[in-house]
Motif scaffolding. Structure first.
Motif, PDB file in Angstrom:
ATOM      1  N   GLN A 105      -1.755   8.362   5.435  1.00 18.21           N
ATOM      2  CA  GLN A 105      -2.928   7.682   5.807  1.00 18.21           C
ATOM      3  C   GLN A 105      -3.664   8.254   5.400  1.00 18.21           C
ATOM      4  N   TYR A 106      -3.650   9.125   4.162  1.00 18.96           N
ATOM      5  CA  TYR A 106      -5.139   9.664   3.428  1.00 18.96           C
ATOM      6  C   TYR A 106      -4.829   9.050   2.058  1.00 18.96           C
ATOM      7  N   ALA A 107      -5.749   8.551   0.817  1.00 16.16           N
ATOM      8  CA  ALA A 107      -5.756   8.135  -0.060  1.00 16.16           C
ATOM      9  C   ALA A 107      -4.858   8.832  -1.035  1.00 16.16           C
ATOM     10  N   ARG A 108      -4.919   7.795  -1.934  1.00 13.79           N
ATOM     11  CA  ARG A 108      -3.281   8.215  -2.274  1.00 13.79           C
ATOM     12  C   ARG A 108      -3.719  10.011  -3.314  1.00 13.79           C
ATOM     13  N   SER A 109      -4.525  10.523  -4.166  1.00 11.59           N
ATOM     14  CA  SER A 109      -4.258  11.295  -4.646  1.00 11.59           C
ATOM     15  C   SER A 109      -4.181  12.495  -3.854  1.00 11.59           C
TER      16      SER A 109
END
Ligand code: GCU
Length: 637
Positions: A535-539
């Motif tokens: 659910q978080y940005a890729r990095s």
């Protein structure tokens, strides 16, 4: 003596101040009630001269709520294009004088709020009680209104002095009666008083009010009679309160009614209200605090429900998101929705009242926790960045939104000390300061509060600042180290109960969150587990997903970690957990040691009452350590 909290403006400094300040000029475009308030505030310390007009005082007076302060040989000019700006300028001026930051050499400063809506949310009920309140009953004496209480003005002063410009008067678990004409008339009286302090009044609305208070058979947001009811209600409210802020809504959560009940969505519900408030300039703040049986991981629910709705909300509707995905725990990673609602207004909801952090008993300064959230690099514009290059912290995301705010669930009550103890008022102060400027340093805020509250004795100030700045780390250690969460007692969320099996729902029970077993400890939210990480940005997701790169402070939040896994300290999880619980107790003792150093330097009563709190805190830290270590170590046999 301390009931004015940080607005005591203690006499001892006046002489020095009089050497610095010859005259104070307030400059604004036009006279208003708020400007008059600014004059009155200034007159508590100095006589003021007021200049009004297009080019009064400073030529390029800041717009909006911004202000400038200029010093020319002891003539201080505070200017803004609005009364609100001047009021904030006056409070800043008085604060800076009293903490010694304005001296003979002071030339000037410009300041303006980074985030436009800075609100208190009161979880106050009609009967005078406060949900999760630890400082007495409600400040609002509904049964006595229209008779007004002196404390209404004191409240407005305290709030405005730290930049608060909105207040939601009633609990999000809202009684529909607050929307009845009788209560709206009472609300209007408070709104009239707060207006002069640049504070807009909002109400929490019960979504089923058309049924509960309007007698309709349904509250379906697409039903004509329901829509007519809300349209008329908006007209009725604005006739009484022309600058009414709008509604805060807790819908389809913990038994509160909402559009889901009628087969509709959050968007249907929020947009209906938004449309009826829009003609008057009002907004809807729709909370994202939802969870459900269906989700294998409660932490995923809000994102799962709201992310698909991004772009569908009206411009005057915002989604209010708690700092973390669960519920005001001592430490949570940031809520993933802050990186996900690109096209929707957002409010960050923080809890000033310490529901899960020792309540009215423990001294825990929350500034560092809020900073951790506001500084959290949530948005990853290119999707490919290295974790070390994460950019766009939550504070920045909010700053750039057209509709954005920070809301604090208030810790105020009708106790003489307002917040349960003097130290608890540091959290109210720091909430306001950070919602004005999230880039401020917590140590600076702690110092400001310490001087304004306890005076200029440096040894007292240092001790107070030490206590404040170390207290959150201590609390996290002795309650929920390494990313543990929600292991409090069921009844009141106070005290340790990691084995608790009480409660109807699985996701109310501590074992659901810590998942202790013979193998290890922690909730597996990795891609092999509930996959909340994605659910978080890729990095950020990659960072959390890998047990080697996941920050240890969130380790057991994201991973089910084997007991013999070795951490950065070279200790195994088993040993590190024991170590951290113990460190928490030692840190709590250290807070008390710092306080003991001020004996004789602060009034005895205040000294003793803080000491009593710290004694309780140390005793309860011991209890946390004993209960949790014994419980978890049982699994490691
Ligand atoms: C927590 C809290 C409740 C509150 C809820 C909310 O669960 O315990 O008292 O109503 O949050 O934020 O709506």
């Amino acid at each position: 003596m301390y009931d004015k909290l940080w607005l005591r403006y203690e006499g001892g400094y006046i002489e020095t101040i009089e050497k610095i300040v010859r005259r104070v000029v307030l400059s604004c475009r036009q006279r208003s009630d708020v400007l008059n308030t600014a004059v009155t505030e200034l007159e508590t310390v100095f006589p003021a001269e007021v200049i009004i007009g297009e080019n009064a005082g400073e030529e390029h007076a800041p717009t909006g709520e911004g202000f400038s302060i200029r010093n020319r040989n002891g003539v201080f000019t505070i200017s803004s294009q609005t009364g609100g700006g001047v009021l904030y300028g006056v409070f800043a001026f008085l604060r800076l004088l009293h903490i010694g930051k304005i001296n003979e050499g002071f030339v000037g400063l410009d300041d303006s709020p980074k985030i436009s809506r800075r609100m208190l949310n009161h979880w106050d009920n009609l009967d005078g009680s406060i949900e999760r309140g630890y400082a007495g009953g409600s400040l609002w004496k509904w049964d006595r209104l229209p008779k007004v209480d002196r404390r209404y003005i004191d409240y407005a002063r305290l709030a405005a002095s730290v930049g608060i410009n909105g207040t939601v008067l009633n609990n999000v678990n809202a009684d529909a009666a607050f929307l009845s004409h009788t209560y709206l008339e009472k609300t209007a009286i408070l709104a009239d008083m707060f207006r002069a302090y640049n504070i807009q009044v909002f109400l929490s609305a019960n979504f089923a009010a058309p049924v509960n208070s309007g007698g309709l058979p349904t509250a379906d947001p697409l039903h004509n009679a329901v829509r007519a009811w809300w349209r008329d209600k908006a007209a009725e409210i604005y006739a009484l309160i022309p600058d009414f802020g709008g509604f805060l809504v807790k819908a389809d959560s913990e038994g509160q009614p909402g559009p889901y009940l009628y087969g509709r969505t959050h968007v249907d519900g929020a947009n209906m209200l938004a449309d009826f408030l829009a003609p008057y300039g009002g907004i809807v703040i729709w909370r994202a605090f939802v969870y459900g049986h269906g989700e294998s991981d409660r932490a995923k629910k809000a994102y799962a429900d709201f992310k698909p709705l991004d772009g569908q909300f009206r411009d005057n509707a915002a989604v209010q998101v708690k700092n973390g995905p669960i519920d005001f725990q001592p430490r949570e990673p940031v809520h993933p929705l802050f990186g996900a609602m690109e096209k929707t207004g957002l409010f960050l909801e923080l809890q000033i009242t310490q529901e899960y952090l020792g309540q009215g008993k423990h001294i825990v300064f929350l500034g560092p926790m809020w900073k951790e959230i506001l500084n959290f690099g949530i948005r990853d514009p290119h999707g490919e960045m290295q974790a070390s290059q994460l950019s766009d912290p939550v504070g920045k995301v909010l700053e750039e939104k057209k509709l954005a705010g920070i809301a604090g669930v208030s810790n105020t009550g009708d106790n003489d000390d307002w917040c349960g103890s003097l130290f608890h008022s540091a959290n109210l102060f720091s909430f306001g300061r950070l919602s004005w400027d999230w880039t401020l340093s917590c140590t600076d805020i702690a110092r400001e509060w310490a001087v304004l509250t306890w005076g200029r004795d440096l040894s007292v100030v240092d001790a107070v600042v030490n206590i404040l700045t170390h207290s959150w780390d201590a609390c996290v250690d002795y309650m929920t180290p390494l990313g543990l969460h929600h292991i409090m007692r069921y009844e009141n969320h106070d005290g340790p109960d990691p084995g608790c099996e009480q409660g109807e729902r699985a996701d109310w029970k501590p074992p659901y969150y810590h998942c202790a077993d013979a193998k290890g400890l922690g909730f597996d939210r990795t891609r092999k587990g509930s996959n909340a990480v994605d659910q978080y940005a890729r990095s950020l997701a990659d960072l959390f997903d890998n047990i080697e790169t996941c920050p240890e402070k969130y380790l057991l939040w994201f991973h089910h970690v084997p007991w013999d896994h070795v951490l950065g300290s070279r200790r195994t999880l088993k040993d590190e957990l024991t170590f951290r619980y113990h460190r928490g107790v030692e840190s709590a003792k250290q807070l008390r040691t710092w306080w003991k150093q001020v004996e004789g330097r602060v009034p005895h009563d205040s000294y003793q009452s803080v000491l009593n709190k710290l004694d309780v805190q140390v005793a309860e830290a011991h209890e946390w350590e004993a209960v949790c270590v014994a419980y978890f170590m049982n699994f490691t046999k």
